[in-house]
Design an enzyme around this catalytic site. Structure first.
Site, PDB file in Angstrom:
ATOM      1  N   SER A 113      63.704   4.003 -39.148  1.00 35.79           N
ATOM      2  CA  SER A 113      64.440   3.608 -40.344  1.00 35.79           C
ATOM      3  C   SER A 113      65.932   3.763 -40.109  1.00 35.79           C
ATOM      4  O   SER A 113      66.371   4.489 -39.211  1.00 35.79           O
ATOM      5  CB  SER A 113      64.030   4.475 -41.533  1.00 35.79           C
ATOM      6  N   ASP A 114      66.712   3.093 -40.958  1.00 31.87           N
ATOM      7  CA  ASP A 114      68.130   3.414 -41.020  1.00 31.87           C
ATOM      8  C   ASP A 114      68.261   4.803 -41.633  1.00 31.87           C
ATOM      9  O   ASP A 114      67.312   5.357 -42.197  1.00 31.87           O
ATOM     10  CB  ASP A 114      68.887   2.360 -41.827  1.00 31.87           C
ATOM     11  N   TRP A 115      69.435   5.370 -41.556  1.00 32.36           N
ATOM     12  CA  TRP A 115      69.623   6.792 -41.817  1.00 32.36           C
ATOM     13  C   TRP A 115      69.595   7.131 -43.320  1.00 32.36           C
ATOM     14  O   TRP A 115      70.144   6.408 -44.147  1.00 32.36           O
ATOM     15  CB  TRP A 115      70.927   7.247 -41.203  1.00 32.36           C
TER      16      TRP A 115
END
Length: 705
Positions: A266-268
């Site tokens: 995932s993105d952060w």
């Protein structure tokens, strides 16, 4: 991704969870190795090793491999010393290794590298970033950014390569191939990510055909051709589902149809929004810590909401990447002597040279001949500013930056270079500008105008320069007829308020730490400009699709058209078309030959063109092939870029360029059949030096199956 200290303190640290225990589970079935592999060693041996490891792992140990564990050499996942499993160490790299790791070579931004139209050069950039990341102790490079530039107001436009899917794919494939000689590349942000200010919650709505033909082909290229090892999901929703839990995108298309065998992270922080839905959609790793995975995922498995097989598949993918890269046997070792080496700086300088686009050159204002130009006045707020791009997650910290003024001084070779600061209209400054043989005005965008939201300015409020910069240009041009404007920035800048008042205009983008040298070399004629626009510069922002970046409008429809395709459909003239770029020499394209006038649906179109340098200096031309669809049964673009080649030529030299287009690249998505269709009809071939300069035409047919 957003990694600023304030954001990490407020959102990241409270989300770090303690590790948990659990029960053991059986291993997933070993897949057969793909035909083309990114694995350094024998794939079957890797899969056999994973088969042995998975039954030895408790549920807690497995889930521990499915989320981040904080910041070490990079953004880390946990190691498992008991089983000999090394950690991932991830760092950003769209234009160089993240400043979180200290100093590194700062390359021109992605949009600048897109302007080179030079995949071979981009492969070298990817390899160099891979070397420097490994020398920092990292092993996953969070790059390339491969999102379509739907609108130039997008705050992170600078990170990607441009507005065309084919062009993006060629550049992305090259970067990944280079980087993965040393580390795992993680292509981002999957998918339809091109709005910044509302990126966490915006719902991008689009039909299946638009998704498949416009927003996914470049990702598919890096998966199927370059065998990228990792894919990062985007923050936004697509058709109502956040990307990390969008089963249609991740499970069905990426892993199912395309056969992606790496891992998906995932993105952060806000990139993951659920436990069960994300796991069932086949998100493999939540970054940068366990908020929805960790304890919640263990509980979901124990309750039966998430099958053990889903966890095993995710862990298999992360182990595959570790062992294929031999991180257990050949871990990255910090090596300061491999950072910012002379070779790396020379490469950054070469990229900056090739990226510069000559947009206007009236009365041969350029190059500035040292034999006749005795003095140059240099003005503008960016003339002596280290302006190399956004200060968000893509920020790089080089040891030094060569500014345009410093570059001009270094390359003046007897020409007087005067720095004019302050108001150009004061008598003293006006006199200095007027007395010079030429005036260079350096203006453009900074992190205060565009960039990653919450860190920088986010999305742009206008495509024009700041009013004071336009006033400066007009003031300088009023006193010096040989005024040259150098633009810096990450995307299109409209020029209608002043373009007719200046003789020369070049786009230098955010040119990296060696950019000042490259700018000076182009202005003085030591380097012949060869960059081509990877985007369309409109005459007015209203000529483009609407750009919505408003928290009050979180459902944003994406149309099939954007960029040059949008303008072509409407018969609108751009100020500078996609693919445009001038030179200090001239080129002629002639003798278009089609190898076969009819090809099979599984065949490849092959076209040859003779390219001649008809001028007096060496230069490089980018030959571009567009395909039109006059007999299509469905609405199609007027024409699409389908192949290109960069060719360097000495004065008077002629070379034959061969361009190839697989018939499969001409297919359209058919909802009724749920697949791509290659129509057995006549197609148009259009070849030239930009999307609006296509002097050579022909046609061919695809025969029925």
């Amino acid at each position: 991704m957003y990694r600023a200290a304030a954001f990490r303190t407020a959102l990241l640290l409270p989300l770090l969870l303690t590790l948990v225990g659990g029960c053991g589970d059986r291993a997933a079935t070993s897949p057969a190795p793909p035909a083309t592999d990114w694995c350094r060693i024998d794939r079957r041996a890797v899969e056999s090793r994973i088969d042995e490891l998975l039954p030895q792992m408790s549920l807690a140990e497995k889930v521990e491999q499915m989320h981040g564990s904080g910041l070490e050499q990079g953004w880390a996942t946990a190691a498992n010393e008991r089983l000999g499993i090394p950690s991932f160490q991830m760092l950003d790299g769209p234009r160089g290794v993240s400043q979180l790791a200290g100093n590194a070579t700062a390359f021109p931004v992605g949009m600048a590298r897109g302007a080179t139209w030079d995949p071979e050069l981009e492969e070298r950039v990817g390899e160099t970033m891979g070397v420097e990341l490994r020398a920092k102790g990292g092993n996953v490079l969070l790059a390339p950014t491969l999102n379509i530039l739907r609108h130039p107001a997008w705050g992170r436009a600078q990170e990607t390569y441009g507005e065309d899917a084919h062009h993006l794919g060629r550049m992305g494939v090259a970067f990944v191939r280079g980087a993965q000689r040393h580390v795992i590349a993680s292509v981002k942000h999957f998918a339809a990510n091109s709005i910044e200010n509302t990126r966490f919650d915006v719902d991008v709505t689009l039909d299946e055909r638009t998704l498949r033909e416009v927003y996914l082909p470049h990702f598919r290229s890096v998966v199927e051709e370059a065998r990228v090892g990792s894919v990062m999901t985007a923050y936004n929703k697509v058709n109502g589902r956040y990307c990390a839990e969008n089963a249609h995108l991740v499970r069905d298309i990426l892993k199912g149809e395309w056969g992606f065998d790496g891992f998906v992270e995932s993105d952060w922080v806000l990139g993951t929004r659920s436990t069960v839905d994300s796991a069932l959609a086949k998100l493999d790793v939540e970054m940068p810590s366990a908020r929805y995975y960790g304890d919640p995922l263990v509980a979901a498995v124990e309750s039966g909401e998430v099958p053990v097989a889903a966890v095993d598949d995710a862990v298999r993918r992360t182990l595959r990447a570790r062992f294929c890269l031999e991180l257990d046997r050949d871990p990255p070792v910090p090596a300061p002597d491999r950072i910012e080496t002379p070779e790396h700086l020379a490469l950054a300088r070469q990229v900056a040279r090739e990226a510069i686009v000559l947009l206007k050159n009236a009365d041969r204002a350029l190059p500035l001949d040292r034999g006749s130009v005795r003095s140059i006045a240099v003005a503008g707020p960016l003339a002596d500013r280290a302006n190399i791009g956004d200060t968000g997650s893509s920020a790089v910290h080089p040891t030094s930056v060569v500014t345009p003024l410093a570059g001009l001084l270094a390359h003046a070779d007897g020409v007087e270079v005067r720095s004019v600061t302050g108001d150009a209209r004061t008598p003293e400054n006006a006199s200095a500008l007027a007395d010079a043989d030429a005036a260079v005005v350096v203006v453009g965008l900074t992190t205060e105008d565009e960039g990653e939201n919450l860190v920088s300015a986010g999305d742009r409020s206008t495509l024009a320069l700041r009013a004071e910069q336009e006033e400066l240009i007009r003031a300088v041009a009023a006193v010096n007829p040989r005024t040259i404007v150098v633009l810096e920035g990450g995307s299109a800048i409209t020029v209608e308020g002043w373009i007719d008042e200046v003789e020369g205009l070049v786009m230098a983008w955010y040119p990296g730490q060696e950019g000042g040298h490259a700018i000076a070399e182009v202005l003085f004629g030591d380097v012949n400009p060869s960059g081509k626009l990877p985007l369309t510069v409109p005459r007015a922002e209203s000529d483009l699709p609407e750009f919505v970046s408003d928290p009050a409008r979180l459902v944003v429809p994406y149309s099939y058209d954007h960029g040059y395709r949008w303008l072509d459909h409407r018969g609108t003239e751009p100020r500078f078309p996609f693919g445009f770029g001038g030179s200090y020499t001239t080129f002629a394209l002639a003798n278009l030959r089609v190898a076969e006038p009819e090809i099979a649906p599984s065949g490849t179109l092959e076209v040859r063109i003779d390219v001649t340098n008809t001028g007096a200096v060496a230069g490089a031309e980018v030959v571009q092939l567009y395909v039109g669809y006059p007999e299509s049964a469905v609405p199609r673009d007027v024409r699409n870029l389908r192949a290109f080649a960069r060719v360097g030529l000495a004065p008077g030299e002629t070379r034959t360029v061969t361009l190839r287009v697989p018939a499969a690249d001409l297919a359209y998505w058919d909802d009724a059949s749920g697949g791509f269709v290659v129509e057995p009809v006549r197609y148009g071939i259009h070849v030239g030096s930009s999307s609006r300069d296509l002097p050579l035409s022909a046609s061919f047919r695809i025969r029925p199956r």
